[in-house]
Design a protein around this motif. Structure first.
Motif, PDB file in Angstrom:
ATOM      1  N   SER A  48       0.847  -1.183   0.000  1.00  0.00           N
ATOM      2  CA  SER A  48       0.000   0.000   0.000  1.00  0.00           C
ATOM      3  C   SER A  48       0.889   1.241   0.000  1.00  0.00           C
ATOM      4  CB  SER A  48      -0.886  -0.022   1.240  1.00  0.00           C
ATOM      5  OG  SER A  48      -0.063  -0.120   2.377  1.00  0.00           O
ATOM      6  N   GLU A  49       0.287   2.366   0.331  1.00  0.00           N
ATOM      7  CA  GLU A  49       1.069   3.588   0.362  1.00  0.00           C
ATOM      8  C   GLU A  49       1.815   3.719   1.682  1.00  0.00           C
ATOM      9  OE1 GLU A  49      -1.412   6.867  -0.496  1.00  0.00           O
ATOM     10  OE2 GLU A  49      -0.942   6.764  -2.636  1.00  0.00           O
ATOM     11  N   LEU A  50       2.975   4.324   1.604  1.00  0.00           N
ATOM     12  CA  LEU A  50       3.790   4.516   2.791  1.00  0.00           C
ATOM     13  C   LEU A  50       4.095   6.002   2.899  1.00  0.00           C
ATOM     14  CD1 LEU A  50       5.490   3.052   5.012  1.00  0.00           C
ATOM     15  CD2 LEU A  50       7.361   3.002   3.368  1.00  0.00           C
ATOM     16  N   LYS A  51       3.779   6.559   4.069  1.00  0.00           N
ATOM     17  CA  LYS A  51       4.038   7.990   4.260  1.00  0.00           C
ATOM     18  C   LYS A  51       5.428   8.145   4.849  1.00  0.00           C
ATOM     19  CE  LYS A  51       0.280  10.714   5.366  1.00  0.00           C
ATOM     20  NZ  LYS A  51       0.086  11.686   4.299  1.00  0.00           N
ATOM     21  N   ASP A  55       3.888  10.563   0.078  1.00  0.00           N
ATOM     22  CA  ASP A  55       3.324   9.211   0.035  1.00  0.00           C
ATOM     23  C   ASP A  55       4.058   8.455  -1.047  1.00  0.00           C
ATOM     24  OD1 ASP A  55       1.404   9.393   2.000  1.00  0.00           O
ATOM     25  OD2 ASP A  55       0.046  10.499   0.660  1.00  0.00           O
ATOM     26  N   ILE A  56       4.610   7.330  -0.697  1.00  0.00           N
ATOM     27  CA  ILE A  56       5.245   6.534  -1.754  1.00  0.00           C
ATOM     28  C   ILE A  56       4.537   5.184  -1.835  1.00  0.00           C
ATOM     29  CG2 ILE A  56       7.511   7.646  -1.657  1.00  0.00           C
ATOM     30  CD1 ILE A  56       8.433   5.314   0.094  1.00  0.00           C
ATOM     31  N   GLN A  57       4.544   4.624  -3.036  1.00  0.00           N
ATOM     32  CA  GLN A  57       3.970   3.293  -3.225  1.00  0.00           C
ATOM     33  C   GLN A  57       4.957   2.279  -2.668  1.00  0.00           C
ATOM     34  OE1 GLN A  57       0.950   2.576  -4.377  1.00  0.00           O
ATOM     35  NE2 GLN A  57       0.525   4.771  -4.609  1.00  0.00           N
ATOM     36  N   ALA A  58       4.450   1.411  -1.842  1.00  0.00           N
ATOM     37  CA  ALA A  58       5.346   0.443  -1.217  1.00  0.00           C
ATOM     38  C   ALA A  58       6.021  -0.428  -2.271  1.00  0.00           C
ATOM     39  CB  ALA A  58       4.581  -0.418  -0.222  1.00  0.00           C
ATOM     40  N   ASP A  59       5.282  -0.718  -3.360  1.00  0.00           N
ATOM     41  CA  ASP A  59       5.901  -1.616  -4.356  1.00  0.00           C
ATOM     42  C   ASP A  59       6.882  -0.891  -5.266  1.00  0.00           C
ATOM     43  OD1 ASP A  59       4.068  -0.189  -5.705  1.00  0.00           O
ATOM     44  OD2 ASP A  59       2.794  -1.898  -6.278  1.00  0.00           O
ATOM     45  N   SER A  60       6.980   0.432  -5.063  1.00  0.00           N
ATOM     46  CA  SER A  60       7.982   1.145  -5.862  1.00  0.00           C
ATOM     47  C   SER A  60       9.347   1.152  -5.193  1.00  0.00           C
ATOM     48  CB  SER A  60       7.523   2.587  -6.123  1.00  0.00           C
ATOM     49  OG  SER A  60       7.571   3.310  -4.917  1.00  0.00           O
ATOM     50  N   ILE A  65      11.043   8.831  -7.447  1.00  0.00           N
ATOM     51  CA  ILE A  65       9.808   9.556  -7.714  1.00  0.00           C
ATOM     52  C   ILE A  65      10.172  10.722  -8.610  1.00  0.00           C
ATOM     53  CG2 ILE A  65       7.938  10.906  -6.707  1.00  0.00           C
ATOM     54  CD1 ILE A  65       8.234   9.269  -4.195  1.00  0.00           C
TER      55      ILE A  65
END
Lengths: 689, 160
Positions: free
Chosen positions: B11-14, B106-111, B133
């Motif tokens: 999910s998203e990670l702040k 916010d970053i995508q965890a799978d990125s 990013i």
């Protein structure tokens, strides 16, 4: 139903109830005829039983139930209090404690208690609790029974019901007392024959002594049988007399209603009875009470004070966070005071002053809330001493004075083990065997006094025994042998210095190693624990008269008095407890002892510790021709800490450095000063080798 | 830990973005308690050089680490933009001195990708992974490794 939320309360309360049981049992041992004590124990046991059953700890409930039965017997005068019976009850309480501990550690509270249960059940039936009763014991049993006039049978609820019901159905109940001729050789055979006769006439519901004892011939000449029958007492008497070697038969009718009411209300009579019986019931007590009546009174007053104390349970973490918040307030108060001085506004000054006063009161209340009476540690000692004294076959009286003295919780948590060790030490090495004591003209009963009292900012705990005391020569020989002191040094030592050698590691004077104390690992651990609490321990002794261990402890660990000092531009705090005095000396007065700089301080050579170098403080100030010294001590050793400026004495709130830096060299903690900056607290013990 | 849980759920990670020299680093917000301006730090003697000392953080004495020194980068005099990030891993709470803390993303965890083979000057064990990013490259830190207490004790203190 999920009980986990109640578990904590259950464990706390169980521990309290078990403690009450322990205390009251010890009381009971002193005053075996005081039924109020039995009632107290009974209530605690009963509550415990109910709680554990509700929580689903069947084993716990079961054992408590068995214990309760015995207590009920004592309460209803069916069972006489003897040391043997108390031993079993103590053991049961021990097992209960072990179960509760197991539960609080996440276990299931199960434990093999069949032995205790068996013994409890034996007592309940009126038998002697030991597995293989000796013959003389049985004789004593009979003797006690006769002492109260004649053999008596007492009945439990079940038996009373049987008696009542048979009466309703037209049967009569008799107590048949049979006396066998003195010259009878095979008593058991006669008993068997008497039983055969009686069983033809009716039903035997109880015998005294119990059947097993009769079969083993463990009775004197007399025994009693409770019989339910339709036959007349005269007939029974005649029939039994037909058995040869029977001297006399006495047949008395019993009225079950009377029996019952007697069990419940006949306290006065019963009390008188036990009084006559009590010389026979050997209470070889650890603590012999003076006059039972005064003890009783003490009891009552103690009870009064305890019931008037209303308390609530508060998690210690909440108290800690309250303390933390309050400490922040204290720091802000310091700032506010500074600001108001600068602004110099009349109204502001008054308000700030008022606030300071209130927060001062608040501080003492919050600190008091963390104080716990030392009784929470002391209360387990009477039982421990009782057990140890029995194991060591010594006769020891433990006196506790000042159990209400209060100490900070953190100190209390740590002080238990050292005290246990010192007590065991006093019991094992201090107090002599009863015979030895007699030879020396002392009373056979040894006396150990555990005393706590306040003095200044400290609490003192003393353990005093009137035992053998210490032998200077013996200690010195051992110390020299173990390389703790050199022979030359030993000659110049005072007695007290010699006695304190026993705190050195690897020292043990006991000729024999016992499992109670004396492996020589203990006393130095005791000293280290106490010193890590900011306390000190010392010993004094007179040979042949006894020894006294004295422990000095700070009242609280969270707020301490320090001397603030400056090294160059850095501020540090030195605990007042380790400071002897401060001094300013000329640099020219410093002597060189090899590579070590020392001074001559009141006739003693004191090494100097240059904190600037030890702590690598960046230099910004210019040197002058004086050294400012703080003379500190660790035990008997001293050192002079060289600082740059004294700031002054202050009460500070002790803070940890945080878990990341827990082991900084020679720093025991930190504190926050009035200006919001952090000052480090110097650990003098680490600076003196 | 919180960050690895977030990784697995994709999910998203702040994250909090901060700077050391010209690189951008990221810490999950779940590990960050607050961001403070520089204030008086009391030096603690006999500790490794990267431990700057302790400061009073609202009544709690908090150890402070200079991240530049921790990562073996050159020391720099503190400026107006210097910040202290108060971070916590398990029961350890510390302050990290960084050049600037400027963003929350916010970053995508799978990125999150593993660290590229050619690492910078930082020992790669502190690095959880990297995230790209737009044109920014964020280095995601493993706080527990940064605070490894064994390393604190193992590092040469100035014995004297």
């Amino acid at each position: 139903m999920d009980m986990s939320q109640y578990l904590e309360v259950f464990i706390d309360e169980s521990k309290e109830h078990l403690q009450t049981c322990n205390e009251q049992l010890l009381e009971l041992e002193k005053n075996p005829q005081d039924l109020a004590i039995v009632n107290e124990i009974f209530r605690s046991a009963h509550t415990l039983k109910g709680m554990s059953a509700t929580m689903g700890y069947e084993d716990l409930a079961n054992l408590t139930h068995k214990m309760e039965n015995v207590l009920d017997g004592i309460r209803n005068e069916k069972i006489n209090v003897t040391t043997e019976i108390l031993d079993v009850v103590f053991q049961a309480v021990d097992d209960l404690e072990a179960m509760v501990v197991s539960i609080s550690n996440g276990g299931d509270g199960k434990r093999n208690v069949s032995e205790v249960v068996n013994m409890l059940m034996q007592i309940e039936k009126g038998e002697s609790p030991t597995a293989s009763p000796a013959k003389d014991e049985a004789a004593a049993y009979a003797a006690i029974e006769r002492e109260s006039g004649r053999i008596k049978n007492t009945y439990d609820e079940f038996e009373l019901t049987v008696l009542q019901q048979s009466r309703e159905q037209g049967f009569e109940s008799y107590e048949v007392t049979v006396q066998i001729r003195e010259d009878c050789l095979l008593k058991a055979v006669r008993v068997f024959m008497v039983f055969e006769v009686l069983e033809k006439a009716g039903e035997v519901i109880k015998t005294s002594p119990p059947v097993e004892k009769l079969e083993e011939e463990q009775f004197d000449r007399e025994f009693m049988v409770t019989l339910i029958t339709r036959e007349s007492p005269e007939d029974i008497q005649l029939k039994v007399m037909k058995v040869s070697e029977v001297e006399s038969v006495d047949c008395r009718m019993i009225n079950p209603d009377l029996q019952e009411s007697k069990a419940e209300a006949g306290r006065a009579e019963a009390a008188a009875e036990t009084q006559t019986a009590s010389p026979q019931t050997e209470i070889s007590s650890v603590t012999k009470a003076a006059a039972p009546q005064t003890a009783k009174k003490e009891n009552q007053s103690a009870k009064l004070t305890s019931s008037s104390n209303k308390t609530i349970r508060v998690n210690i973490e909440r108290l800690d966070s309250l303390m933390n918040l309050f400490e922040e307030l204290v720091i802000d108060r310091g700032r506010l005071e500074q600001i108001s001085r600068e602004v110099n506004n009349q109204e502001l000054n008054e308000t700030v002053e008022r606030m300071s006063r209130i927060s001062g009161d608040l501080q003492s209340i919050i600190l008091n809330m963390r104080m716990v009476p030392v009784d929470t540690v002391f209360n387990r000692f009477p039982k421990m001493v009782r057990q140890l004294a029995r194991d060591l076959k010594k006769n020891i009286h433990l006196e506790i004075i000042g159990a209400e003295t209060e100490l900070d919780r953190t100190v209390i948590d740590e002080i238990g083990d050292p005290l246990v060790h010192l007590l065991r030490n006093a019991l094992d090495h201090g107090i002599e065997m009863p015979l030895v004591r007699k030879d020396k003209g002392k009373s056979e009963e040894g006396k150990v006094t555990l005393k706590a009292y306040h003095s200044g900012n400290y609490v003192f705990i003393e353990i005093e025994d009137d035992g053998a005391g210490m032998n200077r020569e013996k200690i010195l020989r051992k110390a020299v042998e173990k390389g703790i002191v050199s022979e030359q040094a030993s000659e110049a030592m005072t007695d007290k210095q010699v006695y304190n050698l026993i705190f050195a590691s690897g020292f043990s004077t006991a000729d024999q190693i016992s499992d109670i104390s004396g492996r020589g690992v203990g006393l130095d651990v005791v000293r280290n624990t106490i010193e890590s609490l900011g306390g000190a321990v010392s010993i004094d002794s007179r040979e042949g008269k006894g020894s006294i261990f004295s422990i000095q402890l700070p009242l609280t660990l969270s707020i301490i008095s320090v001397m603030l000092i400056e090294i160059q531009k850095e501020k540090y705090a030195i605990p007042l407890s380790s400071i002897i005095e401060t001094a300013i000396i000329r640099k020219s007065d410093v002597l060189n002892a090899h590579s070590q700089k020392v001074i001559d301080f009141r006739g003693r050579v004191v090494p100097l510790v240059f904190l600037k170098e030890v702590f690598d403080v960046p230099e910004v100030l210019e040197d002058d021709e004086f050294y400012s010294l703080v003379i500190v001590r660790k035990g008997d050793k001293m050192a002079g800490l060289v600082v740059d400026r004294f700031i002054g004495q202050q009460e500070i709130v002790l803070k940890a450095l945080g878990s990341y830096l827990h082991s900084a060299f020679a720093i025991s903690g930190a504190t926050i000063l009035g200006d919001g900056q952090v000052a480090l607290i110097i650990d003098c013990n680490a600076l003196i080798k | 830990m919180a960050d690895s849980a977030a990784l697995s759920t994709a999910s998203e990670l702040k994250v909090i973005i901060f700077q050391l020299i010209d690189k951008e680093y990221a810490l999950p917000v779940s590990e960050v308690r607050s961001i403070e301006k520089l204030q008086h730090i009391t030096r603690v003697p006999k500790t490794p050089g990267f431990v700057k000392g302790v400061l009073n953080l609202r009544g709690v004495v908090t150890p402070i680490i200079d991240l530049r020194l921790r990562f073996g980068l050159e020391q720099q005099t503190y400026s107006e933009s210097t910040r202290i990030i108060i971070a916590a891993a398990q029961d350890i709470e510390v302050g990290l001195i960084v050049d600037a803390a400027n963003d929350v993303l916010d970053i995508q965890a799978d990125s999150i990708e593993p660290q590229p083979e050619v690492a910078g000057s930082i020992d790669e064990e502190y690095i959880e992974g990297v995230v790209k990013i737009d044109k920014r490259l964020l280095i995601l830190l493993n706080l527990e490794k940064v605070l490894n207490p064994e390393e604190l004790n193992g590092l040469p203190g100035r014995e004297g």
